[in-house]
Every structure is written in C-alpha cells, then in structure tokens.
Design a protein around this motif. Structure first.
Motif, PDB file in Angstrom:
ATOM      1  N   ALA A   1      19.229  -3.119 -10.309  1.00 38.84           N
ATOM      2  CA  ALA A   1      20.140  -2.197  -9.637  1.00 38.84           C
ATOM      3  C   ALA A   1      21.273  -3.060  -9.080  1.00 38.84           C
ATOM      4  O   ALA A   1      21.385  -4.242  -9.414  1.00 38.84           O
ATOM      5  CB  ALA A   1      19.422  -1.414  -8.540  1.00 38.84           C
ATOM      6  N   LYS A   2      22.100  -2.493  -8.216  1.00 40.74           N
ATOM      7  CA  LYS A   2      23.273  -3.238  -7.746  1.00 40.74           C
ATOM      8  C   LYS A   2      22.881  -4.527  -7.028  1.00 40.74           C
ATOM      9  O   LYS A   2      23.548  -5.564  -7.185  1.00 40.74           O
ATOM     10  CB  LYS A   2      24.123  -2.364  -6.834  1.00 40.74           C
ATOM     11  CG  LYS A   2      25.448  -3.011  -6.445  1.00 40.74           C
ATOM     12  CD  LYS A   2      26.331  -2.076  -5.633  1.00 40.74           C
ATOM     13  CE  LYS A   2      27.664  -2.743  -5.290  1.00 40.74           C
ATOM     14  NZ  LYS A   2      28.558  -1.843  -4.524  1.00 40.74           N
ATOM     15  N   ASP A   3      21.795  -4.518  -6.257  1.00 40.37           N
ATOM     16  CA  ASP A   3      21.380  -5.723  -5.543  1.00 40.37           C
ATOM     17  C   ASP A   3      21.037  -6.856  -6.505  1.00 40.37           C
ATOM     18  O   ASP A   3      21.316  -8.030  -6.226  1.00 40.37           O
ATOM     19  CB  ASP A   3      20.184  -5.434  -4.640  1.00 40.37           C
ATOM     20  CG  ASP A   3      20.570  -4.664  -3.389  1.00 40.37           C
ATOM     21  OD1 ASP A   3      21.782  -4.541  -3.109  1.00 40.37           O
ATOM     22  OD2 ASP A   3      19.663  -4.162  -2.695  1.00 40.37           O
ATOM     23  N   LYS A   4      20.420  -6.509  -7.632  1.00 38.24           N
ATOM     24  CA  LYS A   4      20.076  -7.529  -8.622  1.00 38.24           C
ATOM     25  C   LYS A   4      21.335  -8.044  -9.318  1.00 38.24           C
ATOM     26  O   LYS A   4      21.457  -9.257  -9.570  1.00 38.24           O
ATOM     27  CB  LYS A   4      19.096  -6.960  -9.649  1.00 38.24           C
ATOM     28  CG  LYS A   4      18.608  -7.989 -10.671  1.00 38.24           C
ATOM     29  CD  LYS A   4      17.855  -9.125 -10.010  1.00 38.24           C
ATOM     30  CE  LYS A   4      17.265 -10.083 -11.032  1.00 38.24           C
ATOM     31  NZ  LYS A   4      16.658 -11.271 -10.395  1.00 38.24           N
ATOM     32  N   LEU A   5      22.272  -7.159  -9.634  1.00 36.07           N
ATOM     33  CA  LEU A   5      23.539  -7.605 -10.209  1.00 36.07           C
ATOM     34  C   LEU A   5      24.224  -8.584  -9.253  1.00 36.07           C
ATOM     35  O   LEU A   5      24.763  -9.617  -9.668  1.00 36.07           O
ATOM     36  CB  LEU A   5      24.459  -6.418 -10.481  1.00 36.07           C
ATOM     37  CG  LEU A   5      23.973  -5.353 -11.465  1.00 36.07           C
ATOM     38  CD1 LEU A   5      25.046  -4.281 -11.635  1.00 36.07           C
ATOM     39  CD2 LEU A   5      23.602  -5.958 -12.809  1.00 36.07           C
ATOM     40  N   LYS A   6      24.206  -8.245  -7.973  1.00 38.31           N
ATOM     41  CA  LYS A   6      24.816  -9.115  -6.973  1.00 38.31           C
ATOM     42  C   LYS A   6      24.176 -10.495  -6.973  1.00 38.31           C
ATOM     43  O   LYS A   6      24.866 -11.526  -6.950  1.00 38.31           O
ATOM     44  CB  LYS A   6      24.700  -8.482  -5.585  1.00 38.31           C
ATOM     45  CG  LYS A   6      25.310  -9.322  -4.476  1.00 38.31           C
ATOM     46  CD  LYS A   6      25.153  -8.638  -3.122  1.00 38.31           C
ATOM     47  CE  LYS A   6      25.743  -9.496  -2.001  1.00 38.31           C
ATOM     48  NZ  LYS A   6      25.583  -8.861  -0.672  1.00 38.31           N
ATOM     49  N   ALA A   7      22.844 -10.531  -7.005  1.00 34.66           N
ATOM     50  CA  ALA A   7      22.139 -11.811  -6.990  1.00 34.66           C
ATOM     51  C   ALA A   7      22.491 -12.659  -8.208  1.00 34.66           C
ATOM     52  O   ALA A   7      22.625 -13.888  -8.108  1.00 34.66           O
ATOM     53  CB  ALA A   7      20.629 -11.572  -6.929  1.00 34.66           C
ATOM     54  N   GLU A   8      22.643 -12.024  -9.361  1.00 39.70           N
ATOM     55  CA  GLU A   8      22.967 -12.771 -10.577  1.00 39.70           C
ATOM     56  C   GLU A   8      24.397 -13.286 -10.554  1.00 39.70           C
ATOM     57  O   GLU A   8      24.672 -14.412 -10.979  1.00 39.70           O
ATOM     58  CB  GLU A   8      22.722 -11.893 -11.811  1.00 39.70           C
ATOM     59  CG  GLU A   8      21.267 -11.554 -12.045  1.00 39.70           C
ATOM     60  CD  GLU A   8      20.407 -12.792 -12.276  1.00 39.70           C
ATOM     61  OE1 GLU A   8      20.893 -13.753 -12.910  1.00 39.70           O
ATOM     62  OE2 GLU A   8      19.256 -12.814 -11.815  1.00 39.70           O
ATOM     63  N   ILE A   9      25.331 -12.483 -10.072  1.00 42.98           N
ATOM     64  CA  ILE A   9      26.718 -12.945  -9.972  1.00 42.98           C
ATOM     65  C   ILE A   9      26.827 -14.057  -8.933  1.00 42.98           C
ATOM     66  O   ILE A   9      27.612 -15.001  -9.075  1.00 42.98           O
ATOM     67  CB  ILE A   9      27.654 -11.770  -9.638  1.00 42.98           C
ATOM     68  CG1 ILE A   9      27.714 -10.788 -10.814  1.00 42.98           C
ATOM     69  CG2 ILE A   9      29.066 -12.262  -9.309  1.00 42.98           C
ATOM     70  CD1 ILE A   9      28.520  -9.525 -10.546  1.00 42.98           C
ATOM     71  N   GLU A  10      26.004 -13.972  -7.890  1.00 44.04           N
ATOM     72  CA  GLU A  10      26.029 -14.998  -6.838  1.00 44.04           C
ATOM     73  C   GLU A  10      25.613 -16.370  -7.357  1.00 44.04           C
ATOM     74  O   GLU A  10      25.928 -17.385  -6.728  1.00 44.04           O
ATOM     75  CB  GLU A  10      25.136 -14.587  -5.668  1.00 44.04           C
ATOM     76  CG  GLU A  10      25.806 -13.598  -4.734  1.00 44.04           C
ATOM     77  CD  GLU A  10      24.938 -13.232  -3.541  1.00 44.04           C
ATOM     78  OE1 GLU A  10      23.695 -13.154  -3.720  1.00 44.04           O
ATOM     79  OE2 GLU A  10      25.492 -13.005  -2.454  1.00 44.04           O
ATOM     80  N   VAL A  11      24.917 -16.424  -8.491  1.00 46.03           N
ATOM     81  CA  VAL A  11      24.593 -17.722  -9.085  1.00 46.03           C
ATOM     82  C   VAL A  11      25.889 -18.485  -9.361  1.00 46.03           C
ATOM     83  O   VAL A  11      26.017 -19.675  -9.051  1.00 46.03           O
ATOM     84  CB  VAL A  11      23.782 -17.540 -10.385  1.00 46.03           C
ATOM     85  CG1 VAL A  11      23.622 -18.871 -11.116  1.00 46.03           C
ATOM     86  CG2 VAL A  11      22.419 -16.926 -10.083  1.00 46.03           C
TER      87      VAL A  11
END
Length: 267
Positions: free
Chosen positions: A115-125
């Motif tokens: 969901a959006k939180d997971k997308l955020k975590a991946e972009i934060e890499v």
C-alpha cells in the motif's frame, strides 16, 4: 550526459560499473564542467545498491533509479493483481536477493503487503542514499501498465490510486521523475502498454492503425503536469495540461509525430 543507461550486468560485477562511471563522469566533468553526469546502479538502475556506485570525488553527478514496484502489478504480468494487496515476495521485487530465505524467514513465498506506506519505504531506500551523500536524485522511470486490448478499463484494480500515491510521495520527497512513457506504439504480439497515448501499429510503422488515450491515467497525472510551465515553476497557479494540449504537442495538427526544434547554434 547518461554514459551508461541502465547497466545490465549482475550485482556481482557492480565494481565494473562504478569504475566505468568514475572514468566517464570524470572525463565529462573536465570536458564540460557545467553538465551533469547520470549515475545508476545495476541491474537496470536498481535503487538497492546505489551506495556501491557513489563517486564522491566527482561532483557533477545525478543519481538515477527506476521504480517498478511491485513488479508483477506494474508490469501487468499477474492476472487479477490489484492495489493495495498482498504479493509474493518474488512477485513484488525485481531483485531476487531481497527474498532469500534466512533463519526461518520464508523466501519467495513470503507475503508482502503493498500500500502507500510500503511504496514510501521502498522510495526511501533511494531518498536515504541521497540524504546520506548529499547528492541529487532522479526517479528516471516509473509507470503502471495496462492491457492495451482493453483501453476502456486501463486503470482498473487500483491503478489510478497507485499513480496518485507514487506522485504524492514524489512530491513529498521533492523528487524529480519521468513517467515512462508518454506515447507508445504497440504490436499485436504485445500484451501491455504504459503510454498515456497508445498507438496500435504493425511491425514496420509507428503511424498506427488506431490510437486511444489512457484516460484514467491522464486524469491522475494531469494535476502534476502543466501547459507551458518551466520545469521548476511553482505548482500553484499553473494551468493544468489538457489532453488536447498534450496531444497537439505529441502529434501536431496533422496527426503526424512532431519533432522538437533544433536548439540554437552556440555562439
């Protein structure tokens, strides 16, 4: 300059990629000090290993990464995939090493809820890398595919929400990005299309037999585009880019593809 677009070697050969960038970007900096040099990890501008290609002594660099996550969803390669949803780890990630089993932790079949939180975590890499090294970033490709044989339902199964979530996160992080792609010609043998404008073509012609707009995708992207605005102009007050305006830019009044005017000759 982009001296090595999406290097295709394995992660085990990343030292070779870094060595090439050091020499290429160093040479470019000496020849054209005002120009930027694009640097990215392997394979295909992976966001996972940017630390392995950082070249701090060369300062004319922009670090690029692709964002095709979750893999089978954005590539439209798993029937019925939706967003948000659970995915098998190996269906979500392009890099298999992310899903290796270890100490009782399941591997490929491990569920990953996206969901959006997971997308955020991946972009934060990638964002974390940029902050750590104080270097500019460019999300050089991201997209959501649709079945071009079903143009009327191009963004079903949560696709419009996915687009809005990625755009929202890019804005929150202050990322520059490029959607891949604006116009795409497809053949009968193709199964997916990413373009805002899709043209059905034969093997030899981009002219096409028929074309259609990915309307839901355009609606999701339009607030982030603008007609005639400078790239860094404030979003407030911009005129939203209409389908007609963008189409005229892409195709021209005659229906033929337009080409950018040649830049002025240097003095």
């Amino acid at each position: 300059y982009e001296p090595l677009s999406e290097p295709r070697v394995s992660r085990d050969e990343i030292w070779w990629v870094k060595s090439f960038y050091e020499k290429a970007c160093g040479a470019l900096a000496r020849a054209d000090p005002d120009a930027a040099c694009m640097v990215g990890s392997t394979p295909y501008y992976s966001r996972a290993d940017l630390d392995q290609v950082v070249i701090p002594h060369v300062t004319n660099t922009i670090y690029a990464f692709n964002f095709f996550f979750p893999k089978v969803y954005v590539m439209n390669s798993l029937d019925g995939a939706s967003y948000p949803s659970n995915f098998r780890c190996c269906d979500a990630y392009t890099l298999d090493h992310v899903c290796k089993a270890s100490w009782g932790k399941p591997g490929c079949d491990r569920p990953v809820f996206v969901a959006k939180d997971k997308l955020k975590a991946e972009i934060e890499v990638a964002v974390g890398f940029g902050r750590k090294h104080n270097v500019p970033l460019f999300m050089d490709q991201w997209a959501i595919s649709s079945s071009f044989r079903l143009p009327g339902s191009a963004l079903d199964r949560g696709r419009a929400n996915y687009v809005r979530d990625v755009l929202s996160l890019a804005d929150d992080f202050g990322l520059s990005y490029a959607y891949w792609n604006g116009r795409q010609a497809v053949k009968e043998s193709d199964s997916t299309a990413f373009g805002l404008l899709t043209i059905e073509s034969d093997e030899s012609s981009v002219g096409g037999k028929r074309s259609w707009w990915n309307d839901d995708l355009f609606v999701a992207l339009a607030p982030h585009l603008a007609a005639g605005a400078e790239p860094n102009a404030p979003r407030e007050g911009r005129a939203p880019l209409s389908r007609e305006t963008w189409g005229a830019r892409a195709w021209g009044a005659s229906g033929e593809p337009t080409r950018a005017a040649a830049p002025p000759s240097p003095p």
